[in-house]
Scaffold this motif. Sequence first.
Motif, PDB file in Angstrom:
ATOM      1  N   CYS A 266      -1.082  -2.890 -10.271  1.00  0.00           N
ATOM      2  CA  CYS A 266      -1.947  -1.711 -10.175  1.00  0.00           C
ATOM      3  C   CYS A 266      -1.981  -1.187  -8.751  1.00  0.00           C
ATOM      4  O   CYS A 266      -1.843  -1.933  -7.795  1.00  0.00           O
ATOM      5  CB  CYS A 266      -3.378  -2.045 -10.606  1.00  0.00           C
ATOM      6  SG  CYS A 266      -3.550  -2.308 -12.363  1.00  0.00           S
ATOM      7  N   ASP A 267      -2.175   0.121  -8.660  1.00  0.00           N
ATOM      8  CA  ASP A 267      -2.415   0.777  -7.379  1.00  0.00           C
ATOM      9  C   ASP A 267      -3.873   1.203  -7.336  1.00  0.00           C
ATOM     10  O   ASP A 267      -4.389   1.739  -8.322  1.00  0.00           O
ATOM     11  CB  ASP A 267      -1.548   2.025  -7.225  1.00  0.00           C
ATOM     12  CG  ASP A 267      -0.073   1.708  -7.048  1.00  0.00           C
ATOM     13  OD1 ASP A 267       0.253   0.529  -6.797  1.00  0.00           O
ATOM     14  OD2 ASP A 267       0.737   2.631  -7.159  1.00  0.00           O
ATOM     15  N   TYR A 268      -4.528   0.980  -6.220  1.00  0.00           N
ATOM     16  CA  TYR A 268      -5.914   1.391  -6.023  1.00  0.00           C
ATOM     17  C   TYR A 268      -5.976   2.286  -4.802  1.00  0.00           C
ATOM     18  O   TYR A 268      -5.329   2.011  -3.791  1.00  0.00           O
ATOM     19  CB  TYR A 268      -6.814   0.171  -5.778  1.00  0.00           C
ATOM     20  CG  TYR A 268      -6.839  -0.804  -6.923  1.00  0.00           C
ATOM     21  CD1 TYR A 268      -7.726  -0.642  -7.970  1.00  0.00           C
ATOM     22  CD2 TYR A 268      -5.968  -1.885  -6.956  1.00  0.00           C
ATOM     23  CE1 TYR A 268      -7.749  -1.536  -9.029  1.00  0.00           C
ATOM     24  CE2 TYR A 268      -5.984  -2.774  -8.002  1.00  0.00           C
ATOM     25  CZ  TYR A 268      -6.878  -2.600  -9.040  1.00  0.00           C
ATOM     26  OH  TYR A 268      -6.891  -3.481 -10.087  1.00  0.00           O
TER      27      TYR A 268
ATOM     28  N   GLY B 193      -4.565   1.986  -1.172  1.00  0.00           N
ATOM     29  CA  GLY B 193      -4.492   3.049  -0.180  1.00  0.00           C
ATOM     30  C   GLY B 193      -5.892   3.501   0.193  1.00  0.00           C
ATOM     31  O   GLY B 193      -6.844   3.313  -0.571  1.00  0.00           O
ATOM     32  N   PHE B 194      -6.016   4.101   1.355  1.00  0.00           N
ATOM     33  CA  PHE B 194      -7.316   4.533   1.869  1.00  0.00           C
ATOM     34  C   PHE B 194      -7.182   5.955   2.380  1.00  0.00           C
ATOM     35  O   PHE B 194      -6.195   6.276   3.041  1.00  0.00           O
ATOM     36  CB  PHE B 194      -7.768   3.629   3.018  1.00  0.00           C
ATOM     37  CG  PHE B 194      -7.709   2.176   2.673  1.00  0.00           C
ATOM     38  CD1 PHE B 194      -8.738   1.573   1.982  1.00  0.00           C
ATOM     39  CD2 PHE B 194      -6.601   1.410   3.016  1.00  0.00           C
ATOM     40  CE1 PHE B 194      -8.678   0.238   1.655  1.00  0.00           C
ATOM     41  CE2 PHE B 194      -6.529   0.079   2.687  1.00  0.00           C
ATOM     42  CZ  PHE B 194      -7.574  -0.513   2.003  1.00  0.00           C
ATOM     43  N   THR B 195      -8.179   6.774   2.099  1.00  0.00           N
ATOM     44  CA  THR B 195      -8.142   8.136   2.590  1.00  0.00           C
ATOM     45  C   THR B 195      -9.561   8.651   2.816  1.00  0.00           C
ATOM     46  O   THR B 195     -10.487   8.273   2.110  1.00  0.00           O
ATOM     47  CB  THR B 195      -7.366   9.066   1.632  1.00  0.00           C
ATOM     48  OG1 THR B 195      -7.279  10.352   2.194  1.00  0.00           O
ATOM     49  CG2 THR B 195      -8.017   9.142   0.278  1.00  0.00           C
ATOM     50  N   CYS B 196      -9.694   9.479   3.824  1.00  0.00           N
ATOM     51  CA  CYS B 196     -10.949  10.159   4.131  1.00  0.00           C
ATOM     52  C   CYS B 196     -10.592  11.565   4.587  1.00  0.00           C
ATOM     53  O   CYS B 196      -9.781  11.735   5.495  1.00  0.00           O
ATOM     54  CB  CYS B 196     -11.712   9.452   5.247  1.00  0.00           C
ATOM     55  SG  CYS B 196     -12.410   7.877   4.785  1.00  0.00           S
TER      56      CYS B 196
ATOM     57  N   THR C  45       3.489  10.519  -2.542  1.00  0.00           N
ATOM     58  CA  THR C  45       3.675  10.542  -3.996  1.00  0.00           C
ATOM     59  C   THR C  45       2.833   9.470  -4.688  1.00  0.00           C
ATOM     60  O   THR C  45       2.346   9.694  -5.796  1.00  0.00           O
ATOM     61  CB  THR C  45       5.160  10.348  -4.360  1.00  0.00           C
ATOM     62  OG1 THR C  45       5.634   9.148  -3.752  1.00  0.00           O
ATOM     63  CG2 THR C  45       5.986  11.524  -3.892  1.00  0.00           C
ATOM     64  N   ASP C  46       2.670   8.319  -4.033  1.00  0.00           N
ATOM     65  CA  ASP C  46       1.834   7.265  -4.616  1.00  0.00           C
ATOM     66  C   ASP C  46       0.372   7.706  -4.698  1.00  0.00           C
ATOM     67  O   ASP C  46      -0.319   7.434  -5.678  1.00  0.00           O
ATOM     68  CB  ASP C  46       1.944   5.979  -3.800  1.00  0.00           C
ATOM     69  CG  ASP C  46       3.315   5.346  -3.891  1.00  0.00           C
ATOM     70  OD1 ASP C  46       3.966   5.494  -4.955  1.00  0.00           O
ATOM     71  OD2 ASP C  46       3.734   4.704  -2.915  1.00  0.00           O
ATOM     72  N   PHE C  47      -0.110   8.399  -3.658  1.00  0.00           N
ATOM     73  CA  PHE C  47      -1.477   8.899  -3.665  1.00  0.00           C
ATOM     74  C   PHE C  47      -1.656   9.976  -4.736  1.00  0.00           C
ATOM     75  O   PHE C  47      -2.683  10.028  -5.409  1.00  0.00           O
ATOM     76  CB  PHE C  47      -1.858   9.456  -2.285  1.00  0.00           C
ATOM     77  CG  PHE C  47      -2.162   8.392  -1.279  1.00  0.00           C
ATOM     78  CD1 PHE C  47      -3.442   7.894  -1.137  1.00  0.00           C
ATOM     79  CD2 PHE C  47      -1.170   7.880  -0.459  1.00  0.00           C
ATOM     80  CE1 PHE C  47      -3.734   6.913  -0.202  1.00  0.00           C
ATOM     81  CE2 PHE C  47      -1.436   6.902   0.480  1.00  0.00           C
ATOM     82  CZ  PHE C  47      -2.724   6.413   0.601  1.00  0.00           C
ATOM     83  N   LEU C  48      -0.648  10.843  -4.909  1.00  0.00           N
ATOM     84  CA  LEU C  48      -0.734  11.900  -5.917  1.00  0.00           C
ATOM     85  C   LEU C  48      -0.729  11.322  -7.330  1.00  0.00           C
ATOM     86  O   LEU C  48      -1.442  11.814  -8.210  1.00  0.00           O
ATOM     87  CB  LEU C  48       0.417  12.893  -5.746  1.00  0.00           C
ATOM     88  CG  LEU C  48       0.374  13.726  -4.466  1.00  0.00           C
ATOM     89  CD1 LEU C  48       1.621  14.600  -4.357  1.00  0.00           C
ATOM     90  CD2 LEU C  48      -0.878  14.575  -4.421  1.00  0.00           C
ATOM     91  N   ARG C  49       0.057  10.293  -7.555  1.00  0.00           N
ATOM     92  CA  ARG C  49       0.051   9.641  -8.873  1.00  0.00           C
ATOM     93  C   ARG C  49      -1.304   9.011  -9.161  1.00  0.00           C
ATOM     94  O   ARG C  49      -1.804   9.076 -10.274  1.00  0.00           O
ATOM     95  CB  ARG C  49       1.139   8.574  -8.934  1.00  0.00           C
ATOM     96  CG  ARG C  49       2.531   9.116  -9.041  1.00  0.00           C
ATOM     97  CD  ARG C  49       3.523   7.978  -9.162  1.00  0.00           C
ATOM     98  NE  ARG C  49       4.878   8.456  -9.002  1.00  0.00           N
ATOM     99  CZ  ARG C  49       5.804   7.839  -8.298  1.00  0.00           C
ATOM    100  NH1 ARG C  49       5.527   6.703  -7.684  1.00  0.00           N
ATOM    101  NH2 ARG C  49       7.004   8.334  -8.199  1.00  0.00           N
ATOM    102  N   ALA C  50      -1.885   8.378  -8.160  1.00  0.00           N
ATOM    103  CA  ALA C  50      -3.194   7.754  -8.342  1.00  0.00           C
ATOM    104  C   ALA C  50      -4.279   8.805  -8.580  1.00  0.00           C
ATOM    105  O   ALA C  50      -5.249   8.555  -9.297  1.00  0.00           O
ATOM    106  CB  ALA C  50      -3.550   6.901  -7.126  1.00  0.00           C
ATOM    107  N   ALA C  51      -4.112   9.991  -7.996  1.00  0.00           N
ATOM    108  CA  ALA C  51      -5.113  11.047  -8.172  1.00  0.00           C
ATOM    109  C   ALA C  51      -5.172  11.524  -9.622  1.00  0.00           C
ATOM    110  O   ALA C  51      -6.215  12.001 -10.067  1.00  0.00           O
ATOM    111  CB  ALA C  51      -4.794  12.216  -7.241  1.00  0.00           C
ATOM    112  N   ARG C  52      -4.079  11.380 -10.357  1.00  0.00           N
ATOM    113  CA  ARG C  52      -4.068  11.789 -11.767  1.00  0.00           C
ATOM    114  C   ARG C  52      -4.541  10.684 -12.698  1.00  0.00           C
ATOM    115  O   ARG C  52      -4.638  10.895 -13.898  1.00  0.00           O
ATOM    116  CB  ARG C  52      -2.653  12.221 -12.159  1.00  0.00           C
ATOM    117  CG  ARG C  52      -2.208  13.503 -11.491  1.00  0.00           C
ATOM    118  CD  ARG C  52      -0.900  14.001 -12.057  1.00  0.00           C
ATOM    119  NE  ARG C  52       0.184  13.049 -11.895  1.00  0.00           N
ATOM    120  CZ  ARG C  52       1.044  13.034 -10.895  1.00  0.00           C
ATOM    121  NH1 ARG C  52       0.933  13.916  -9.932  1.00  0.00           N
ATOM    122  NH2 ARG C  52       2.008  12.152 -10.838  1.00  0.00           N
ATOM    123  N   ALA C  53      -4.820   9.515 -12.167  1.00  0.00           N
ATOM    124  CA  ALA C  53      -5.208   8.364 -12.986  1.00  0.00           C
ATOM    125  C   ALA C  53      -6.726   8.264 -13.101  1.00  0.00           C
ATOM    126  O   ALA C  53      -7.471   9.136 -12.652  1.00  0.00           O
ATOM    127  CB  ALA C  53      -4.635   7.090 -12.366  1.00  0.00           C
TER     128      ALA C  53
END
Length: 141
Positions: free
Chosen positions: A106-108, A70-73, A33-41
């Motif tokens: 902030c979330d990055y 957070g980190f994603t690939c 959910t944290d990654f999804l929120r950041a994706a809309r920012a």
Amino acid sequence: MTPPEAPVDGSIACPGTNPPAVSLRLETLAKRTDFLRAARAKHVAMPGFVVQMRRRTPDETPDADLVRVGFTCSKKVGNAVARNRAKRRLREIARLTLPQLGQPGCDYVLIGRRGATATLPFSQMQTDLDRALTRLHRSAE
């Protein structure tokens, strides 16, 4: 061989410019959910990665001064070895940069890019993260 003498005045023998290996104020995102929120920012795309930044609401975490990252690939980056290498490089530039330039509350999220995250020079990636954070913080004000 005799070890070098410690300074008598209590100062550090070899002061460095690198931040500590472990930052007390940097936390890793783990929930989807944290990654999804950041994706809309807001986000900024750089040659080696994409940075997303989102300000948290005060009721989300008990500590408002915390900087989370957070980190994603995706599989487009390559096989597991390539994805892990890309994420290691992203973690290291975040460790070196976010304690100084990250804003509390902030979330990055740093997203690796195909063919670039694992191969670009490390110094260029650091410079790109500095520029991306400056852009994000300027647009957030």
